[in-house]
Every structure is written in C-alpha cells, then in structure tokens.
Design a protein around this motif. Structure first.
Motif, short mmCIF file in Angstrom:
data_model
loop_
_atom_site.label_atom_id
_atom_site.label_comp_id
_atom_site.label_asym_id
_atom_site.label_seq_id
_atom_site.Cartn_x
_atom_site.Cartn_y
_atom_site.Cartn_z
N HIS A 280 3.63 -22.66 -1.22
CA HIS A 280 4.64 -21.67 -0.82
C HIS A 280 4.38 -20.38 -1.60
O HIS A 280 4.32 -20.39 -2.83
N PHE A 281 4.19 -19.29 -0.88
CA PHE A 281 4.05 -17.97 -1.50
C PHE A 281 5.45 -17.38 -1.62
O PHE A 281 6.16 -17.28 -0.63
N THR A 282 5.84 -17.00 -2.82
CA THR A 282 7.19 -16.46 -2.99
C THR A 282 7.23 -14.98 -3.34
O THR A 282 8.26 -14.35 -3.19
N LYS A 283 6.08 -14.43 -3.79
CA LYS A 283 6.06 -13.01 -4.14
C LYS A 283 4.61 -12.56 -4.28
O LYS A 283 3.80 -13.29 -4.87
N PRO A 284 4.26 -11.39 -3.77
CA PRO A 284 2.88 -10.91 -3.98
C PRO A 284 2.68 -10.47 -5.43
O PRO A 284 3.62 -10.08 -6.11
N VAL A 285 1.44 -10.54 -5.88
CA VAL A 285 1.12 -10.08 -7.22
C VAL A 285 -0.07 -9.13 -7.11
O VAL A 285 -1.01 -9.38 -6.36
N ARG A 286 0.02 -8.02 -7.82
CA ARG A 286 -1.01 -6.98 -7.75
C ARG A 286 -1.84 -6.86 -9.01
O ARG A 286 -2.85 -6.17 -9.02
N GLY A 287 -1.42 -7.48 -10.06
CA GLY A 287 -2.22 -7.39 -11.28
C GLY A 287 -1.53 -8.01 -12.46
O GLY A 287 -0.35 -8.35 -12.40
N GLY A 288 -2.30 -8.19 -13.51
CA GLY A 288 -1.77 -8.70 -14.76
C GLY A 288 -2.00 -10.19 -14.96
O GLY A 288 -2.66 -10.85 -14.17
N LYS A 289 -1.45 -10.67 -16.03
CA LYS A 289 -1.59 -12.07 -16.41
C LYS A 289 -0.69 -12.94 -15.53
O LYS A 289 0.47 -12.62 -15.30
N VAL A 290 -1.25 -14.04 -15.06
CA VAL A 290 -0.50 -15.01 -14.25
C VAL A 290 -0.67 -16.38 -14.90
O VAL A 290 -1.75 -16.72 -15.39
N VAL A 291 0.41 -17.15 -14.90
CA VAL A 291 0.40 -18.49 -15.48
C VAL A 291 0.72 -19.51 -14.41
O VAL A 291 1.67 -19.33 -13.64
N ALA A 292 -0.09 -20.55 -14.35
CA ALA A 292 0.16 -21.69 -13.46
C ALA A 292 0.49 -22.89 -14.34
O ALA A 292 -0.29 -23.24 -15.23
N GLU A 293 1.66 -23.47 -14.12
CA GLU A 293 2.05 -24.65 -14.88
C GLU A 293 2.16 -25.84 -13.94
O GLU A 293 2.80 -25.74 -12.89
N GLY A 294 1.50 -26.94 -14.31
CA GLY A 294 1.51 -28.14 -13.50
C GLY A 294 2.32 -29.23 -14.17
O GLY A 294 2.40 -29.30 -15.40
N ARG A 295 2.91 -30.09 -13.32
CA ARG A 295 3.74 -31.18 -13.83
C ARG A 295 3.58 -32.40 -12.92
O ARG A 295 3.75 -32.29 -11.70
N TRP A 296 3.23 -33.53 -13.50
CA TRP A 296 3.15 -34.78 -12.77
C TRP A 296 4.55 -35.18 -12.33
O TRP A 296 5.52 -35.02 -13.07
N VAL A 297 4.67 -35.67 -11.09
CA VAL A 297 5.96 -36.05 -10.53
C VAL A 297 6.10 -37.56 -10.38
O VAL A 297 7.08 -38.15 -10.82
N SER A 298 5.10 -38.20 -9.75
CA SER A 298 5.21 -39.65 -9.53
C SER A 298 3.85 -40.26 -9.23
O SER A 298 2.90 -39.56 -8.93
N GLY A 299 3.81 -41.59 -9.31
CA GLY A 299 2.62 -42.36 -9.00
C GLY A 299 1.71 -42.50 -10.20
O GLY A 299 1.54 -41.56 -10.97
N ARG A 300 1.15 -43.69 -10.36
CA ARG A 300 0.21 -43.94 -11.45
C ARG A 300 -0.96 -44.81 -11.01
O ARG A 300 -1.93 -44.91 -11.72
N LYS A 301 -0.83 -45.43 -9.90
CA LYS A 301 -1.88 -46.37 -9.45
C LYS A 301 -2.97 -45.64 -8.67
O LYS A 301 -3.84 -45.04 -9.24
N ARG A 302 -2.87 -45.66 -7.36
CA ARG A 302 -3.92 -45.09 -6.50
C ARG A 302 -3.65 -43.63 -6.15
O ARG A 302 -4.55 -42.81 -6.14
N VAL A 303 -2.40 -43.28 -5.86
CA VAL A 303 -2.04 -41.91 -5.46
C VAL A 303 -1.03 -41.36 -6.45
O VAL A 303 -0.06 -42.03 -6.81
#
Length: 153
Positions: free
Chosen positions: A93-116
C-alpha cells in the motif's frame, strides 16, 4: 584488553543475515543498510534521490516494494536459521509519495514458524510520516543459508 564476548546463536544468525543482505548484488543498485535488533524484527535505512524518481518527480514504486519486501523478509528469516526464505506473495500500500531524504523500513514478524511465515513492514520518511506499508508471506526454500555468500564467513 578484555576478550570480545562470544555472540550467542541468535546474535550470530542476525549478523550473518546482515552480511547476506550486504552481499546481494541488487543492493549495489539500491544502497541501504540492514540492522536486525532482535527476533522477528528488522530495520533498513536508505536515501531517496532523483536517480530513483518516476516521471512525476517522486520515488518509483520499485523502491517502496524493494525496501518493504526486504524488511518483512529479514524479520521473518530471523526465525529460520537453516534455510533461505522465498517471498510467495506481497501486498503493498502506497500512502504518501516521497521525493528525497532518509527513509526507514521496519519489518515485523506476524505469524508462522514452520513452512510459511507472515511478516509486515512499514516505510517512514525523515519526518516520521508513513509513506507505505506491506504484508508478505514467505516460504522455506531448499537453499541452505550456510551455503550462501555473505551468510557464512
């Protein structure tokens, strides 16, 4: 000088994932820095400049996808110590355009540990505003992490 502490298994895995990220040839096209602070989490930092703009003068969606996918992927792969994961789907989902500067992507595990495994990620600009978010599913592959350049020293 006191000896350096020997990292525990989880910390060693996280540092190896960071080395694996740095070794990926695609990251020469999209310079960024990965840090894994703990299980189920990741943080990517990169800068947006004109060389990644689309025709209307803002970052192309390629950048959003790459950083969101990588952040979610590495958050999920913190829970898998033997195999490389593969992205099987990613909703963006794109929520806002960005034209420059530092950007941070933060990831977080939600569920599943076996195959998926399921993980989500969020992009923020240097003002702390959300510019995008995504959710991905990741599947264990047959590729051993230990055999990949970067992961194994």
């Amino acid at each position: 000088m006191p000896p350096e502490p020997i990292p525990d298994g989880a910390s060693s895995h996280y540092r190896a994932l960071e080395r694996l990220y740095n070794a990926a040839p695609v990251n020469t096209l999209f310079p960024s820095e990965l840090h894994i602070p703990g299980e189920g989490r990741s943080r990517l930092v990169f800068s947006v400049s004109e060389n990644v703009y689309h025709a209307a003068g803002a970052a192309h969606g390629t950048i959003y996808f790459k950083m969101l996918d990588d952040a979610a992927f590495y958050a999920a792969n913190t829970l898998v110590t033997d195999r490389f994961l593969l992205t099987t789907s990613f909703n963006l989902h794109f929520t806002k355009p960005v034209r420059g500067g530092k950007v941070v992507a933060e990831g977080r595990w939600v569920s599943g540990r076996k195959r998926v495994l399921v993980a989500e990620s969020r992009l923020t600009d240097e003002d702390g505003d959300e510019i995008g978010r995504g959710t991905g599913t990741f599947m264990r592959s047959r590729i051993a992490l230990s055999g990949l350049d970067g992961y194994a020293r």
